[in-house]
Design an enzyme around this catalytic site. Structure first.
Site, PDB file in Angstrom:
ATOM      1  CG  HIS A   1      -6.199 -15.513  -6.805  1.00 46.83           C
ATOM      2  ND1 HIS A   1      -5.582 -16.062  -7.904  1.00 46.83           N
ATOM      3  CD2 HIS A   1      -7.461 -15.244  -7.187  1.00 46.83           C
ATOM      4  CE1 HIS A   1      -6.441 -16.122  -8.904  1.00 46.83           C
ATOM      5  NE2 HIS A   1      -7.594 -15.638  -8.493  1.00 46.83           N
ATOM      6  CG  ASP A   2      -9.155 -18.574  -6.793  1.00 44.26           C
ATOM      7  OD1 ASP A   2      -9.577 -17.574  -6.176  1.00 44.26           O
ATOM      8  OD2 ASP A   2      -9.185 -18.670  -8.038  1.00 44.26           O
TER       9      ASP A   2
ATOM     10  CG  ASP B   1     -11.037 -15.456 -14.063  1.00 39.74           C
ATOM     11  OD1 ASP B   1     -10.413 -16.039 -13.155  1.00 39.74           O
ATOM     12  OD2 ASP B   1     -12.261 -15.195 -14.004  1.00 39.74           O
TER      13      ASP B   1
ATOM     14  CG  ASP C   1      -6.060   2.708   0.460  1.00 37.59           C
ATOM     15  OD1 ASP C   1      -5.069   1.953   0.562  1.00 37.59           O
ATOM     16  OD2 ASP C   1      -6.702   2.859  -0.601  1.00 37.59           O
TER      17      ASP C   1
ATOM     18  CG  ASP D   1      -6.238 -12.313 -13.669  1.00 34.28           C
ATOM     19  OD1 ASP D   1      -6.966 -12.921 -14.467  1.00 34.28           O
ATOM     20  OD2 ASP D   1      -5.924 -12.754 -12.553  1.00 34.28           O
TER      21      ASP D   1
ATOM     22  CG  ASP E   1      -1.681   1.254   1.443  1.00 35.65           C
ATOM     23  OD1 ASP E   1      -1.908   1.969   0.448  1.00 35.65           O
ATOM     24  OD2 ASP E   1      -2.082   1.522   2.594  1.00 35.65           O
TER      25      ASP E   1
ATOM     26  CG  ASP F   1      -1.282   1.613  -3.860  1.00 39.24           C
ATOM     27  OD1 ASP F   1      -0.054   1.465  -4.082  1.00 39.24           O
ATOM     28  OD2 ASP F   1      -1.711   2.212  -2.856  1.00 39.24           O
TER      29      ASP F   1
ATOM     30  CD  GLU G   1      -8.929 -19.764 -12.906  1.00 34.83           C
ATOM     31  OE1 GLU G   1      -9.025 -20.063 -11.696  1.00 34.83           O
ATOM     32  OE2 GLU G   1      -9.629 -18.897 -13.439  1.00 34.83           O
TER      33      GLU G   1
END
Length: 521
Positions: free
Chosen positions: A325-326, A200, A25, A98, A21, A29, A264
């Site tokens: 990430h899954d 994806d 926040d 992605d 970050d 990013d 994917e």
């Protein structure tokens, strides 16, 4: 084609909300990613794949796209993206985006137009069907996030299809205007200098034209999640998807610099292989996720590797993945000691490895308190272990406040051991997981046998997985003990150039949780 960077290189996945970050926040990013590029250079990877950064209401954290040609303000601006791309290229890193072509956000202007009227020109850009005779959904298809995959729109009297959340409406790739618009989005980013895409849920993109019911799954059990009540026979992996993948490939190949497409695809190996292309080239790398679900023993892995290698079509280049990430992190699946052995496996098999951020320091899944859960999958089907928040936690960079990730409370909790397990601490420790990954990736660069060499499994007993990599006169043997107990193994004559444990392997024995790389004399 052996000189294509994506064959010899290593890909690193960044989950942008959780990498760095820069504006306080609590959410990562683009400027944060740029600030940490030197970590990736020191690690030794060749390309950075960034999970979605397009404008989005973030109901599925970027996988619900509201504009395919922009940057979400939470992550920055197009100018920030251009600066990140230039900074990556200046360091010799490629940058992959992605692409999310199966569905858009229901906030996308295309869907708003489609929903406005049955007569709107974009009505057919999405999948609309009349109700069943009883007024219910058109068929029995189930969302991957549970519940019916159909949402009724009272204003127009039809259902629209969503393979995921109802806020993620599936696009109709049978419509030529939609198809052109999405191909133009690919070109937009290629024209900007992007080096490739991860695509994806590629196998979801086309549905059976007649929308028949999916057959029931005889192996279903409630712990699997509701999506597994049926077999996705008609809602995924339709023959027409291959012409779309081939068109994407033709676009990528029309640009200089060996642009790459990665698909994917969660399918059995025989069907996965079709995505390399039969009538025409399709994606360069259909993701091979087998190691994520594999039983962690040597004989099983040896058979899995051999079967995958044997299934590859002529010219098809292999690839391997330990996490994303899954799915649960490798350190949680096999334990921290075996995660070091897994790192050696990932980086020495034949093919392109993809490394998930945080795995290079041995991050494990992080328990998320109920009041901190963000993932819609967990919120919709709680308690089944399907939530993805535990593998998306912020990267711990150092021992300062919030682990150097942010000056504010991060959007998800940090790993509880962040004061000890962080990049700075492991950089200073020659025996750390980070040091091991750096050494492994350095060896891949240094030795063509590891990057592009031939592959041959060696016959072994017990829980040792061993194989030979050979290129020209260079011969390397990798031996991995997949258990915590010592295993008999006679090392070939030569030099042990790297091991997962300190010191040297004993003669005729691999210590528990030990892997070695031998440069054969």
């Amino acid at each position: 084609m052996t000189d294509a960077w994506w064959r010899t290189g290593t890909i690193y996945q960044v989950y942008p909300r959780s990498f760095q970050d820069s504006d306080g926040d609590g959410v990562g990013d683009l400027k944060g990613i740029e600030a940490r590029l030197d970590h990736l250079v020191a690690l030794g990877v060749d390309a950075v794949w960034i999970s979605p950064i397009f404008p989005s209401p973030m109901r599925d954290f970027g996988y619900d796209v509201a504009d395919y040609c922009g940057i979400d303000p939470r992550f920055g601006t197009l100018a920030d993206f251009d600066a990140l791309l230039a900074a990556a290229h200046a360091r010799g890193l490629r940058l992959l985006l992605d692409f999310v072509p199966n569905h858009s956000s229901t906030d996308h202007p295309w869907f708003r137009a489609s929903r406005s009227s049955r007569d709107d020109p974009r009505r057919d850009w999405y999948i609309w069907r009349d109700p069943a005779p009883d007024g219910g959904p058109p068929n029995n298809w189930i969302s991957d996030f549970g519940g019916s995959a159909w949402e009724y729109d009272a204003a127009t009297g039809q259902y629209y299809y969503h393979a995921f959340l109802k806020e993620q409406a599936d696009l109709n790739w049978r419509n030529p205007d939609l198809r052109r618009a999405m191909m133009d989005a690919l070109r937009f980013w290629f024209d900007r200098g992007v080096d490739g895409f991860r695509i994806d849920v590629l196998w979801h993109m086309v549905k059976h034209a007649d929308f028949p019911d999916n057959p029931p799954n005889p192996g279903y059990a409630p712990h699997m999640g509701e999506m597994h009540r049926v077999l996705q026979l008609h809602s995924t992996d339709q023959p027409e998807v291959h012409a779309i993948a081939a068109e994407m490939r033709a676009i990528a190949d029309s640009y200089p610099g060996n642009r790459v497409l990665i698909g994917e695809i969660y399918l059995p190996v025989d069907r996965l292989m079709h995505y390399y292309g039969r009538d025409a080239p399709e994606v360069h790398l259909p993701f091979n996720f087998q190691l994520i679900d594999a039983r962690w023993d040597a004989r099983h892995l040896a058979a899995l590797i051999a079967d995958y290698e044997a299934a590859l079509p002529p010219g098809g280049w292999p690839n391997w993945v330990l996490g994303n990430h899954d799915r649960p992190r490798i350190a949680s699946r096999v334990g921290k000691a075996q995660a070091r052995v897994a790192a050696m496996l990932l980086t020495t098999l034949r093919g392109t490895p993809t490394l998930y951020y945080g795995d290079e320091i041995g991050l494990a899944d992080v328990a998320i308190p109920a009041d901190r859960v963000q993932d819609p999958r967990e919120l919709r089907e709680p308690g089944l272990g399907l939530g993805r928040d535990p593998v998306r936690t912020p990267m711990p960079w150092n021992g300062s406040a919030h682990a150097g990730f942010s000056t504010a409370e991060p959007w998800l909790p940090l790993n509880p051991d962040w004061r000890q397990r962080n990049v700075a601490a492991q950089t200073a420790d020659a025996g750390s997981m980070l040091a091991l990954y750096r050494d492994l990736l350095n060896l891949r660069r240094k030795h063509p046998a590891l990057a592009i060499g031939d592959f041959r499994l060696l016959d072994m007993d017990g829980d040792v997985l061993a194989y030979e990599r050979r290129h020209g006169d260079e011969r390397i043997v990798v031996a991995l003990n997949l258990s915590a107990e010592p295993q008999r193994f006679v090392l070939p004559s030569g030099d042990i150039v790297l091991g997962t444990l300190p010191g040297h392997a004993e003669a005729g024995v691999l210590r528990g949780n030990e892997g070695v790389i031998v440069l054969v004399a």
